[in-house]
Design a protein around this motif. Sequence first.
Motif, PDB file in Angstrom:
ATOM      1  N   VAL A   1      -4.852   9.648   0.468  1.00 26.92           N
ATOM      2  CA  VAL A   1      -5.300   8.324  -0.199  1.00 26.92           C
ATOM      3  C   VAL A   1      -4.473   7.335   0.281  1.00 26.92           C
ATOM      4  CG1 VAL A   1      -5.945   7.191  -2.345  1.00 26.92           C
ATOM      5  CG2 VAL A   1      -6.259   9.659  -2.013  1.00 26.92           C
ATOM      6  N   VAL A   2      -5.170   5.959   0.727  1.00 29.12           N
ATOM      7  CA  VAL A   2      -4.180   4.894   1.211  1.00 29.12           C
ATOM      8  C   VAL A   2      -4.731   4.172  -0.232  1.00 29.12           C
ATOM      9  CG1 VAL A   2      -4.106   2.991   2.623  1.00 29.12           C
ATOM     10  CG2 VAL A   2      -4.306   4.954   3.599  1.00 29.12           C
ATOM     11  N   ALA A   3      -3.572   3.814  -1.242  1.00 27.98           N
ATOM     12  CA  ALA A   3      -3.816   3.127  -2.036  1.00 27.98           C
ATOM     13  C   ALA A   3      -3.543   1.640  -2.061  1.00 27.98           C
ATOM     14  CB  ALA A   3      -3.032   3.710  -3.376  1.00 27.98           C
ATOM     15  N   TRP A   4      -4.319   0.841  -2.022  1.00 27.28           N
ATOM     16  CA  TRP A   4      -4.174  -0.827  -1.778  1.00 27.28           C
ATOM     17  C   TRP A   4      -3.802  -1.381  -3.239  1.00 27.28           C
ATOM     18  CZ3 TRP A   4      -3.781  -0.931   3.121  1.00 27.28           C
ATOM     19  CH2 TRP A   4      -4.522  -0.247   4.023  1.00 27.28           C
ATOM     20  N   HIS A   5      -2.910  -2.072  -2.989  1.00 22.27           N
ATOM     21  CA  HIS A   5      -2.286  -2.827  -4.179  1.00 22.27           C
ATOM     22  C   HIS A   5      -2.146  -2.196  -5.337  1.00 22.27           C
ATOM     23  CE1 HIS A   5      -3.875  -6.067  -1.431  1.00 22.27           C
ATOM     24  NE2 HIS A   5      -5.150  -5.741  -1.447  1.00 22.27           N
ATOM     25  N   PRO A   6      -1.068  -1.265  -5.232  1.00 24.14           N
ATOM     26  CA  PRO A   6      -0.768  -0.346  -6.308  1.00 24.14           C
ATOM     27  C   PRO A   6       0.154  -1.159  -7.532  1.00 24.14           C
ATOM     28  CG  PRO A   6       0.787   0.023  -4.407  1.00 24.14           C
ATOM     29  CD  PRO A   6      -0.312  -0.902  -4.054  1.00 24.14           C
ATOM     30  N   SER A   7      -0.067  -0.472  -8.737  1.00 26.73           N
ATOM     31  CA  SER A   7       0.709  -1.044  -9.902  1.00 26.73           C
ATOM     32  C   SER A   7       0.759   0.019 -10.801  1.00 26.73           C
ATOM     33  CB  SER A   7       0.383  -2.535 -10.345  1.00 26.73           C
ATOM     34  OG  SER A   7      -1.095  -2.223 -11.050  1.00 26.73           O
ATOM     35  N   PHE A   8       1.682  -0.111 -11.715  1.00 28.53           N
ATOM     36  CA  PHE A   8       1.834   0.648 -12.776  1.00 28.53           C
ATOM     37  C   PHE A   8       1.099   0.037 -14.149  1.00 28.53           C
ATOM     38  CE2 PHE A   8       4.808   2.876 -10.105  1.00 28.53           C
ATOM     39  CZ  PHE A   8       4.644   4.071 -10.624  1.00 28.53           C
ATOM     40  N   GLN A   9       0.240   1.034 -14.635  1.00 30.12           N
ATOM     41  CA  GLN A   9      -0.480   0.578 -16.077  1.00 30.12           C
ATOM     42  C   GLN A   9       0.060   1.735 -17.078  1.00 30.12           C
ATOM     43  OE1 GLN A   9      -4.485  -0.794 -15.627  1.00 30.12           O
ATOM     44  NE2 GLN A   9      -4.013  -2.304 -14.336  1.00 30.12           N
TER      45      GLN A   9
ATOM     46  N   VAL B   1      -2.034   2.852 -10.568  1.00 27.62           N
ATOM     47  CA  VAL B   1      -3.380   2.662 -10.386  1.00 27.62           C
ATOM     48  C   VAL B   1      -3.240   1.670  -8.933  1.00 27.62           C
ATOM     49  CG1 VAL B   1      -3.888   2.687 -12.779  1.00 27.62           C
ATOM     50  CG2 VAL B   1      -3.190   0.713 -12.093  1.00 27.62           C
ATOM     51  N   TRP B   2      -4.432   1.396  -8.509  1.00 28.16           N
ATOM     52  CA  TRP B   2      -4.557   0.610  -7.408  1.00 28.16           C
ATOM     53  C   TRP B   2      -6.021  -0.178  -7.431  1.00 28.16           C
ATOM     54  CZ3 TRP B   2      -3.708   5.932  -7.278  1.00 28.16           C
ATOM     55  CH2 TRP B   2      -4.792   6.751  -6.614  1.00 28.16           C
ATOM     56  N   ALA B   3      -5.823  -1.301  -6.557  1.00 26.63           N
ATOM     57  CA  ALA B   3      -7.091  -2.016  -6.731  1.00 26.63           C
ATOM     58  C   ALA B   3      -8.220  -1.414  -6.039  1.00 26.63           C
ATOM     59  CB  ALA B   3      -6.640  -3.518  -6.026  1.00 26.63           C
ATOM     60  N   ASN B   4      -7.940  -0.877  -4.924  1.00 26.43           N
ATOM     61  CA  ASN B   4      -8.933  -0.117  -4.158  1.00 26.43           C
ATOM     62  C   ASN B   4      -8.431   0.884  -3.149  1.00 26.43           C
ATOM     63  OD1 ASN B   4      -8.178  -1.797  -1.920  1.00 26.43           O
ATOM     64  ND2 ASN B   4     -10.134  -3.094  -1.882  1.00 26.43           N
TER      65      ASN B   4
ATOM     66  N   ALA C   1      -5.495   8.355   8.151  1.00 27.09           N
ATOM     67  CA  ALA C   1      -4.843   7.737   7.117  1.00 27.09           C
ATOM     68  C   ALA C   1      -3.699   6.916   7.469  1.00 27.09           C
ATOM     69  CB  ALA C   1      -4.380   8.567   5.851  1.00 27.09           C
ATOM     70  N   VAL C   2      -2.983   7.219   8.369  1.00 28.60           N
ATOM     71  CA  VAL C   2      -2.024   6.533   8.839  1.00 28.60           C
ATOM     72  C   VAL C   2      -2.461   5.308   9.662  1.00 28.60           C
ATOM     73  CG1 VAL C   2       0.236   6.300  10.360  1.00 28.60           C
ATOM     74  CG2 VAL C   2      -0.032   8.224   8.932  1.00 28.60           C
ATOM     75  N   ASP C   3      -3.358   5.664  10.371  1.00 25.97           N
ATOM     76  CA  ASP C   3      -3.949   4.277  11.158  1.00 25.97           C
ATOM     77  C   ASP C   3      -4.449   3.350   9.847  1.00 25.97           C
ATOM     78  OD1 ASP C   3      -3.640   5.465  13.552  1.00 25.97           O
ATOM     79  OD2 ASP C   3      -5.593   6.168  13.821  1.00 25.97           O
ATOM     80  N   ALA C   4      -5.465   3.635   9.177  1.00 26.81           N
ATOM     81  CA  ALA C   4      -5.825   2.854   8.030  1.00 26.81           C
ATOM     82  C   ALA C   4      -4.665   2.150   7.431  1.00 26.81           C
ATOM     83  CB  ALA C   4      -6.641   3.659   6.891  1.00 26.81           C
ATOM     84  N   LEU C   5      -3.572   2.790   6.910  1.00 28.04           N
ATOM     85  CA  LEU C   5      -2.293   2.048   6.244  1.00 28.04           C
ATOM     86  C   LEU C   5      -1.909   0.985   7.221  1.00 28.04           C
ATOM     87  CD1 LEU C   5      -0.403   2.288   3.961  1.00 28.04           C
ATOM     88  CD2 LEU C   5       0.973   3.934   5.333  1.00 28.04           C
ATOM     89  N   TYR C   6      -1.743   1.175   8.610  1.00 21.41           N
ATOM     90  CA  TYR C   6      -0.766   0.280   9.300  1.00 21.41           C
ATOM     91  C   TYR C   6      -2.092  -0.593  10.202  1.00 21.41           C
ATOM     92  CZ  TYR C   6       3.034   2.679   8.117  1.00 21.41           C
ATOM     93  OH  TYR C   6       4.171   3.439   7.415  1.00 21.41           O
ATOM     94  N   GLN C   7      -3.148  -0.553   9.736  1.00 20.52           N
ATOM     95  CA  GLN C   7      -4.057  -1.573  10.485  1.00 20.52           C
ATOM     96  C   GLN C   7      -4.534  -2.736   9.679  1.00 20.52           C
ATOM     97  OE1 GLN C   7      -7.253   0.614  12.546  1.00 20.52           O
ATOM     98  NE2 GLN C   7      -5.773   1.323  14.069  1.00 20.52           N
ATOM     99  N   HIS C   8      -4.300  -2.326   8.153  1.00 19.57           N
ATOM    100  CA  HIS C   8      -5.051  -3.267   7.311  1.00 19.57           C
ATOM    101  C   HIS C   8      -3.890  -4.559   7.382  1.00 19.57           C
ATOM    102  CE1 HIS C   8      -5.368  -4.878   3.005  1.00 19.57           C
ATOM    103  NE2 HIS C   8      -6.739  -4.447   3.526  1.00 19.57           N
TER     104      HIS C   8
ATOM    105  N   ALA D   1       0.718  -1.239   0.009  1.00 17.46           N
ATOM    106  CA  ALA D   1      -0.011   0.053   0.192  1.00 17.46           C
ATOM    107  C   ALA D   1       0.883   1.197   0.117  1.00 17.46           C
ATOM    108  CB  ALA D   1      -0.925  -0.068   1.181  1.00 17.46           C
ATOM    109  N   LEU D   2       0.315   2.251  -0.574  1.00 18.91           N
ATOM    110  CA  LEU D   2       0.950   3.787  -0.470  1.00 18.91           C
ATOM    111  C   LEU D   2       0.099   4.480   0.345  1.00 18.91           C
ATOM    112  CD1 LEU D   2       2.083   3.787  -4.299  1.00 18.91           C
ATOM    113  CD2 LEU D   2       3.607   3.306  -2.306  1.00 18.91           C
ATOM    114  N   LEU D   3       0.673   5.524   0.802  1.00 17.61           N
ATOM    115  CA  LEU D   3      -0.060   6.813   1.439  1.00 17.61           C
ATOM    116  C   LEU D   3       0.366   7.900   0.551  1.00 17.61           C
ATOM    117  CD1 LEU D   3      -1.780   8.206   3.351  1.00 17.61           C
ATOM    118  CD2 LEU D   3       0.121   8.430   4.878  1.00 17.61           C
TER     119      LEU D   3
END
Length: 100
Positions: free
Chosen positions: A53-61, A66-69, A93-100, A30-32
């Motif tokens: 934005v916490v970007a879950w499962h990021p990748s480059f297209q 882009v990210w999955a969710n 946002a930081v809480d979400a990033l590290y609690q996932h 994930a990215l913040l």
Amino acid sequence: MTQDELNQLVGKKLVIREIPHLCIAVGRDALLLLQLAGTDETLFKEGDPVQYVVAWHPSFQEDELVWANGSYFPLLAYRDSGMPPSAQALRDAVDALYQH
């Protein structure tokens, strides 16, 4: 993306759908990101922070991130929180990033 690839994005400015974002932290897959206003608008001037934005499962297209969710923390949603909106949104946002 590998963890090393994610780590290399910290501190980088990325343009996503013509909107500037600053990568400020990484988590596990994930990215913040801090989204910035791309142009002057009624509520924001160009370059102002808009949301985290916490970007879950990021990748480059095609060279665009882009990210999955994602989890979104718009600063305007925190106007009446009793502390600066940017601080409250960042904390959430930081809480979400590290609690996932």
